[in-house]
Enzyme design. Sequence first.
Site, short mmCIF file in Angstrom:
data_model
loop_
_atom_site.label_atom_id
_atom_site.label_comp_id
_atom_site.label_asym_id
_atom_site.label_seq_id
_atom_site.Cartn_x
_atom_site.Cartn_y
_atom_site.Cartn_z
N HIS A 36 10.68 4.63 5.49
CA HIS A 36 11.73 4.28 4.51
C HIS A 36 12.92 5.25 4.57
O HIS A 36 13.85 5.12 3.78
CB HIS A 36 11.16 4.25 3.09
CG HIS A 36 10.12 3.19 2.88
ND1 HIS A 36 10.38 1.86 3.09
CD2 HIS A 36 8.82 3.27 2.51
CE1 HIS A 36 9.26 1.15 2.85
NE2 HIS A 36 8.31 1.99 2.50
N ASP B 26 3.24 -1.96 8.67
CA ASP B 26 3.01 -1.53 7.29
C ASP B 26 3.31 -2.72 6.38
O ASP B 26 4.11 -3.59 6.72
CB ASP B 26 3.95 -0.36 6.98
CG ASP B 26 3.67 0.30 5.65
OD1 ASP B 26 2.98 1.33 5.64
OD2 ASP B 26 4.14 -0.21 4.61
N HIS C 79 4.94 -2.72 3.66
CA HIS C 79 6.31 -2.64 3.13
C HIS C 79 7.30 -2.79 4.28
O HIS C 79 7.04 -2.32 5.39
CB HIS C 79 6.53 -1.30 2.44
CG HIS C 79 5.60 -1.06 1.30
ND1 HIS C 79 4.39 -0.40 1.46
CD2 HIS C 79 5.68 -1.39 -0.01
CE1 HIS C 79 3.77 -0.35 0.28
NE2 HIS C 79 4.53 -0.94 -0.63
N ASP D 119 -1.53 -0.61 4.53
CA ASP D 119 -1.56 -1.11 3.15
C ASP D 119 -1.58 -2.63 3.06
O ASP D 119 -1.49 -3.18 1.97
CB ASP D 119 -0.42 -0.50 2.33
CG ASP D 119 0.84 -0.29 3.12
OD1 ASP D 119 0.94 -0.82 4.24
OD2 ASP D 119 1.75 0.40 2.62
#
Length: 438
Positions: free
Chosen positions: A112, A151, A153, A240
Site C-alpha cells: 500500500h 493479497d 486488498h 488474507d
Amino acid sequence: MLRATHKTGLVFFPAFDWAIDPTHPEREERLLYTQDQVFEEGLLDIDGIVELKSDLVTIKDIQRVHFCVPDPWAVITESHLISAGGAKTIGMAVLDGTIERGFALVRPPGHHANRVVHGARGFCNINIEAIMIEYLRRAYGIDRVAIVDTDCHHGDGTQDIYWHDPDTLFISIHQDGRTLYPGSGFLNEFGGPNACGTTINLPLPPETCDEGFLYAIEKVVLPILDEFKPQLIINSAGQDNHYSDPITNMSFSARGYAQLTSLLKADIAVLEGGYAIEGALPYVNAGIIMAMAGLDYSHLREPDYNPDRLRQDADVTRTIEKTCNYALEIWRKRSSIIHTVRQKSGCAERQRQIFYDTDNILETQQEQIRICDDCAGALRIDSVSDRGVRILGVQVPRKACQACIDQARHWYEDADRNVYRHIFLQDRVKDQYLERKI
Ligand SMILES: [Zn+2]
Ligand SMILES: [Zn+2]
Ligand SMILES: [Zn+2]
C-alpha cells in the site's frame, strides 16, 4: 530423503520490535506460528530448501523508488530496512543462481506504499517489492518484470509506483474495492498514457472460492504473462483471502493458495497481508513453500477445513467470468486505447487525494506525466499533506529519452522555492537522488 524439484530459498523476519500496537492484527505472531509450522513439517530438512539471512536495504535503495517526506528516516524504522532487505536477498539469490525460487516471509508489508510517502497506509510505509525490483534492475540489468498481487486488498501502492511504467506488468487480484479497503482496483484502472494496459485489476466478489481464484489465474493471468514475457515474475503473496481471515470476506483455502502458486511459477514471492494468525497463515505459508519447491501438497489441510462450506455460489462464478472477460478485452485492445489517450500531446494530469489510514494524514496530489513515445515519460508530483508540508518530486525514468530528461531538469530547477518545503529529483538514468537546497 525428500528432495525439492526447484531449489527454494526462504527468508524469515518477524520484526519483533515493530508493531502498530500490541493487539493490532499486523503483529509478529503472524510469522512466529508460520515458523513453527515450517519446522514441524520438516520443510527446512528437505534437500533443496534453504534458509537465507536477510540483508538490509540502503537509503539509496529506497530513494530509487520513493519520495519520502521529509526524508526516509522520518517514515521508516530499522525493521523496514530488514523487511525490504529480505525481499532483496531473495531477489539477489535468484539472479545469482544460488536458488531457483525464493519466498521472503517478512514484515512490515509494503504493497500500500505509494511513490510519495508522508506516513503509513494500510500498515505499509515503503514498498518492499518495488525497492527490490528497482535494485535488481540496477544491479543485474533486468528490464521486464511482472508483479502478480494475490493479497485480498488491492495493491494500490504498487499500482501507483508502476502506473507509468510500460516495462512492469502489474496484475492485482483482490476483493472488490466497493466492499474492502482501500476501495480501489477497478477494471477501468489500467495504467497511465505511456503504459496503458500494463496495469490489470481483477476485482473479485466476496465469497470467491478456490475455483474462482484459479479460474482468474488460468483465464487471465497466465495468458497475459505468456504474451508479456517478463524476465522475472514476482508474487505479492498476501494470504488474507483465506476463509478464516478476520478482516476480509473471501473463501480461499491453503490448498488453493498452493495450487495458485504452482500455476503462477513465480520466481520470487514476498509476503504481504494475512491475519488469521493460527488457523490459516501457517498452512498457507507451508503450502506456498511446498508448491514453490515442487513438493506434493495434497495432504495439506487446515484443522477446520470443510469443503462443503467452500463451494462457490453461481452468482459469484458469473461475476468472476464477466470480470475476467472484460480484463482480457482491455489487454487485447491496449494499443488502440493508447492511441486514443495519445490524441493530445504534451502532459497528462492526475489529481488525487490519498488517505494514510494508519497515520491519519490526508495528502493531495497533482501529478503530471510527459506523454512520450520514446520512454516512460518525465514525471512531476506536487504533493501537500494536511499537516501543511508541500513537496515537489520529479522523476527522470529509467531509459529516459533526451526530451524527457530536459523536461524533468526544467521542472526541478525552475520550481518556486517559496512554494515547496522540499524539491526532489529522482534521476534513474544517473541513479541519483537530489534535493535542491532552499
Ligand atoms: Zn525448475
Ligand atoms: Zn491485505
Ligand atoms: Zn521520453
